[in-house]
Scaffold this active site. Sequence first.
Site, short mmCIF file in Angstrom:
data_model
loop_
_atom_site.label_atom_id
_atom_site.label_comp_id
_atom_site.label_asym_id
_atom_site.label_seq_id
_atom_site.Cartn_x
_atom_site.Cartn_y
_atom_site.Cartn_z
N ASP A 99 0.81 -0.87 -4.29
CA ASP A 99 -0.49 -1.52 -4.11
C ASP A 99 -1.46 -0.96 -5.16
O ASP A 99 -1.59 0.25 -5.31
CB ASP A 99 -0.98 -1.20 -2.68
CG ASP A 99 -2.20 -2.00 -2.28
OD1 ASP A 99 -2.46 -3.06 -2.87
OD2 ASP A 99 -2.90 -1.55 -1.34
N ASP A 121 -3.04 -3.86 -11.36
CA ASP A 121 -4.41 -4.33 -11.18
C ASP A 121 -5.22 -4.04 -12.44
O ASP A 121 -5.77 -2.96 -12.60
CB ASP A 121 -5.03 -3.66 -9.95
CG ASP A 121 -6.47 -4.10 -9.72
OD1 ASP A 121 -6.97 -4.94 -10.50
OD2 ASP A 121 -7.08 -3.61 -8.77
N ASP A 276 -5.04 -3.32 5.80
CA ASP A 276 -4.96 -1.86 5.84
C ASP A 276 -5.99 -1.30 6.82
O ASP A 276 -5.66 -0.58 7.76
CB ASP A 276 -5.17 -1.29 4.43
CG ASP A 276 -4.91 0.20 4.35
OD1 ASP A 276 -4.50 0.80 5.37
OD2 ASP A 276 -5.11 0.79 3.28
ZN LIG Z 1 -6.53 -4.24 -2.45
#
Ligand SMILES: [Zn+2]
Length: 329
Positions: A99, A121, A276
């Site tokens: 992630d 990302d 989350d």
């Molecule tokens: Zn995220």
Amino acid sequence: MTTSGKTVSFKELGFSNTRDMFAKAMKGGYAVPAYNFNNMEQLQAIITACVRSRSPVILQVSKGAREYANATLLRYMGLGAIQMMNELGNPVPVALHLDHGDSFELAQSCIDSGFSSVMIDGSALPYEENIALTKKVVDYAHPRDVTVEGELGVLAGIEEHVSSEKSHYTDPRDVEDFVKRTGVDSLAISIGTSHGAFKFKVKPGESVPPLRFDILEEVERRIPGFPIVLHGASSVLTPYIEMINKYGGRMEGAVGVPEEQLRRAAKSAVCKINIDSDGRLVMTAIIRKVFAEKPGEFDPRKYLGPAREELVKMYISKNETVLGSAGKA
Ligand SMILES: [Zn+2]
């Protein structure tokens, strides 16, 4: 690279990449849950809930989780979960996913140590740099059959290493070019979801701003059938916030994305929904309750155990009523 210097493919470990999962989710009008874990109880709860509700699942490991729990240990925990399911004779497809990977080296290290999927990302970078970094990861991942998630647009909120004061919605005009030039398998977009437990500033009685379904629809029109990912999609469930506040916590003003909106998104091209914060809130609420009601308790199993049980219920409810992934494994 693992500490022993050997690389291992996710296939040897029994994980699945996200390609089939997303193809089925796209066709079936549901989204695959992506749940984060940092410790044993969270992992047990995720696996138990997804096996019981027969849902495919993406186990997410963040950079922060790797720092907290140790990267090697987390990987073996994921592997242990797979073996536990196999021994019970009722496995569901599981992806092990990085992630918010923020560098090529991190993504490479995860791929080499058996992750089946990685996110890179580059959303905070200038557009061309985001493309270059994402493509570099894709070029390393695809020959190893590992799937890659990219991101365009910036979410507001705070999630460990990722934080931003303001969100920048994804510009739908960029998505076609980004997907084509990077070769990513899925794309995280910003349509108003937000990281953390304080997603929106709303006054009492006001409702939260709706997600920008117009942006999502325009993205779908431009890249039809392409898997879309929503981050920051916890609903910050009221009963747990109330429990936290009742038992000595202070989380006034915590608010998330209403579940009806996520249900609507899950029926669209959104194939992966990241949750989350809701898991964190459940654990905190139950642990606070046990501590308040049984001040003499000092066996971690007596407060982590009930927290784990409640997590299982919450994840099953997400799979059944929000993501629609129950029964799809
Ligand atoms: Zn995220």
